[in-house]
Design a protein around this motif. Sequence first.
Motif, PDB file in Angstrom:
ATOM      1  N   ALA A  43      16.216   6.766  21.175  1.00 34.07           N
ATOM      2  CA  ALA A  43      16.347   7.929  22.063  1.00 34.07           C
ATOM      3  C   ALA A  43      16.367   9.216  21.256  1.00 34.07           C
ATOM      4  N   GLN A  44      17.059   9.194  20.109  1.00 32.93           N
ATOM      5  CA  GLN A  44      17.128  10.385  19.266  1.00 32.93           C
ATOM      6  C   GLN A  44      15.733  10.767  18.775  1.00 32.93           C
TER       7      GLN A  44
ATOM      8  N   LYS B 226      18.288   9.279  26.992  1.00 35.05           N
ATOM      9  CA  LYS B 226      17.280   9.532  28.022  1.00 35.05           C
ATOM     10  C   LYS B 226      17.895   9.126  29.354  1.00 35.05           C
ATOM     11  N   GLU B 227      18.056  10.106  30.245  1.00 34.93           N
ATOM     12  CA  GLU B 227      18.679   9.863  31.551  1.00 34.93           C
ATOM     13  C   GLU B 227      17.720   9.149  32.501  1.00 34.93           C
ATOM     14  N   ASN B 228      16.472   9.595  32.511  1.00 37.55           N
ATOM     15  CA  ASN B 228      15.435   8.977  33.336  1.00 37.55           C
ATOM     16  C   ASN B 228      14.083   9.361  32.733  1.00 37.55           C
ATOM     17  N   ALA B 229      13.018   9.140  33.461  1.00 35.31           N
ATOM     18  CA  ALA B 229      11.677   9.365  32.908  1.00 35.31           C
ATOM     19  C   ALA B 229      11.424  10.803  32.470  1.00 35.31           C
ATOM     20  N   HIS B 230      12.139  11.767  33.065  1.00 35.95           N
ATOM     21  CA  HIS B 230      11.862  13.174  32.760  1.00 35.95           C
ATOM     22  C   HIS B 230      13.106  13.976  32.387  1.00 35.95           C
ATOM     23  N   GLU B 231      14.194  13.311  32.024  1.00 34.76           N
ATOM     24  CA  GLU B 231      15.424  14.045  31.731  1.00 34.76           C
ATOM     25  C   GLU B 231      16.141  13.464  30.512  1.00 34.76           C
ATOM     26  N   TYR B 232      16.640  14.388  29.685  1.00 34.00           N
ATOM     27  CA  TYR B 232      17.358  14.019  28.470  1.00 34.00           C
ATOM     28  C   TYR B 232      18.745  14.646  28.501  1.00 34.00           C
TER      29      TYR B 232
ATOM     30  N   PHE C 116      18.452  18.434  29.997  1.00 31.75           N
ATOM     31  CA  PHE C 116      17.206  19.191  29.960  1.00 31.75           C
ATOM     32  C   PHE C 116      16.100  18.300  30.516  1.00 31.75           C
ATOM     33  N   ASN C 117      15.112  18.929  31.173  1.00 37.81           N
ATOM     34  CA  ASN C 117      13.967  18.114  31.576  1.00 37.81           C
ATOM     35  C   ASN C 117      13.036  17.966  30.372  1.00 37.81           C
ATOM     36  N   ASP C 118      11.993  17.184  30.522  1.00 36.49           N
ATOM     37  CA  ASP C 118      11.136  16.863  29.371  1.00 36.49           C
ATOM     38  C   ASP C 118      10.283  18.029  28.885  1.00 36.49           C
ATOM     39  N   THR C 119      10.264  19.148  29.620  1.00 37.89           N
ATOM     40  CA  THR C 119       9.549  20.332  29.138  1.00 37.89           C
ATOM     41  C   THR C 119      10.493  21.326  28.466  1.00 37.89           C
ATOM     42  N   GLY C 120      11.786  20.988  28.398  1.00 37.90           N
ATOM     43  CA  GLY C 120      12.751  21.848  27.728  1.00 37.90           C
ATOM     44  C   GLY C 120      13.538  22.751  28.651  1.00 37.90           C
ATOM     45  N   GLU C 121      13.363  22.617  29.955  1.00 37.03           N
ATOM     46  CA  GLU C 121      14.123  23.443  30.897  1.00 37.03           C
ATOM     47  C   GLU C 121      15.552  22.917  30.983  1.00 37.03           C
ATOM     48  N   TRP C 122      16.518  23.823  30.774  1.00 36.93           N
ATOM     49  CA  TRP C 122      17.927  23.461  30.891  1.00 36.93           C
ATOM     50  C   TRP C 122      18.258  23.181  32.350  1.00 36.93           C
ATOM     51  N   LEU C 123      18.987  22.088  32.610  1.00 35.67           N
ATOM     52  CA  LEU C 123      19.335  21.708  33.970  1.00 35.67           C
ATOM     53  C   LEU C 123      20.820  21.920  34.271  1.00 35.67           C
ATOM     54  N   GLU C 124      21.681  21.468  33.350  1.00 35.95           N
ATOM     55  CA  GLU C 124      23.116  21.629  33.559  1.00 35.95           C
ATOM     56  C   GLU C 124      23.892  21.392  32.285  1.00 35.95           C
ATOM     57  N   THR C 125      25.105  21.927  32.273  1.00 34.52           N
ATOM     58  CA  THR C 125      26.038  21.711  31.170  1.00 34.52           C
ATOM     59  C   THR C 125      27.362  21.264  31.760  1.00 34.52           C
ATOM     60  N   GLU C 126      27.933  20.247  31.160  1.00 32.94           N
ATOM     61  CA  GLU C 126      29.234  19.727  31.572  1.00 32.94           C
ATOM     62  C   GLU C 126      30.236  20.019  30.463  1.00 32.94           C
ATOM     63  N   SER C 127      31.313  20.720  30.833  1.00 28.45           N
ATOM     64  CA  SER C 127      32.346  21.105  29.869  1.00 28.45           C
ATOM     65  C   SER C 127      33.694  20.552  30.311  1.00 28.45           C
ATOM     66  N   PRO C 128      34.483  20.061  29.376  1.00 23.00           N
ATOM     67  CA  PRO C 128      35.796  19.520  29.753  1.00 23.00           C
ATOM     68  C   PRO C 128      36.784  20.631  30.115  1.00 23.00           C
ATOM     69  N   ILE C 129      37.574  20.381  31.138  1.00 21.89           N
ATOM     70  CA  ILE C 129      38.675  21.264  31.504  1.00 21.89           C
ATOM     71  C   ILE C 129      39.862  20.380  31.882  1.00 21.89           C
ATOM     72  N   THR C 130      41.009  20.991  32.065  1.00 21.77           N
ATOM     73  CA  THR C 130      42.171  20.235  32.519  1.00 21.77           C
ATOM     74  C   THR C 130      42.245  20.319  34.041  1.00 21.77           C
ATOM     75  N   PHE C 131      43.022  19.438  34.631  1.00 17.06           N
ATOM     76  CA  PHE C 131      43.203  19.467  36.077  1.00 17.06           C
ATOM     77  C   PHE C 131      43.755  20.818  36.518  1.00 17.06           C
ATOM     78  N   ASN C 132      44.672  21.368  35.737  1.00 22.10           N
ATOM     79  CA  ASN C 132      45.274  22.659  36.083  1.00 22.10           C
ATOM     80  C   ASN C 132      44.281  23.820  36.024  1.00 22.10           C
ATOM     81  N   GLN C 133      43.172  23.654  35.325  1.00 22.66           N
ATOM     82  CA  GLN C 133      42.148  24.696  35.249  1.00 22.66           C
ATOM     83  C   GLN C 133      41.184  24.673  36.438  1.00 22.66           C
ATOM     84  N   LEU C 134      41.285  23.657  37.282  1.00 20.87           N
ATOM     85  CA  LEU C 134      40.445  23.606  38.474  1.00 20.87           C
ATOM     86  C   LEU C 134      40.819  24.754  39.411  1.00 20.87           C
ATOM     87  N   PRO C 135      39.854  25.240  40.188  1.00 26.13           N
ATOM     88  CA  PRO C 135      40.204  26.235  41.205  1.00 26.13           C
ATOM     89  C   PRO C 135      41.251  25.640  42.157  1.00 26.13           C
ATOM     90  N   GLU C 136      42.126  26.483  42.672  1.00 23.60           N
ATOM     91  CA  GLU C 136      43.208  26.016  43.550  1.00 23.60           C
ATOM     92  C   GLU C 136      42.676  25.218  44.739  1.00 23.60           C
TER      93      GLU C 136
END
Length: 141
Positions: free
Chosen positions: A20-21, A46-52, A67-87
Amino acid sequence: MKKIFFVVMAFVCAYTTTFAQSKTPKAVTTAFNQKFPNASNVKWDKENAHEYEASFDWKGQKHSANFNDTGEWLETESPITFNQLPEKVKKAFNASHKGKITKTVAKIETSKGQTQYEVEVKQGLKTVEFFYNANGSIIKE
């Protein structure tokens, strides 16, 4: 016999990770490096045929980005604590999952300008994920 099985499985896992790398398109790695300069310990899947998906350390925390296979950014997941969630998200989760202990919590920012929140809960032997928007409405379970 069990030892041989585990050795073979370890080899297969190591090989597929290396594969995959090495098969991540240049457009994807270039876009990743531009969006996350100074990221370290980058591992690609590799998440699926067109996503990494890249798992990496950035600004002192573990993150993942898709990212999709053409380099378009799709999403970022960042860790937070439960207390950092919106009320509203905390309130909605606690109302429908009273007494549940969270395993991990993350903030997900998408290329469409949306922010979602993921709360993982251990239920028996499996992990269940709940997704909310900032208003506390459940998106998917």
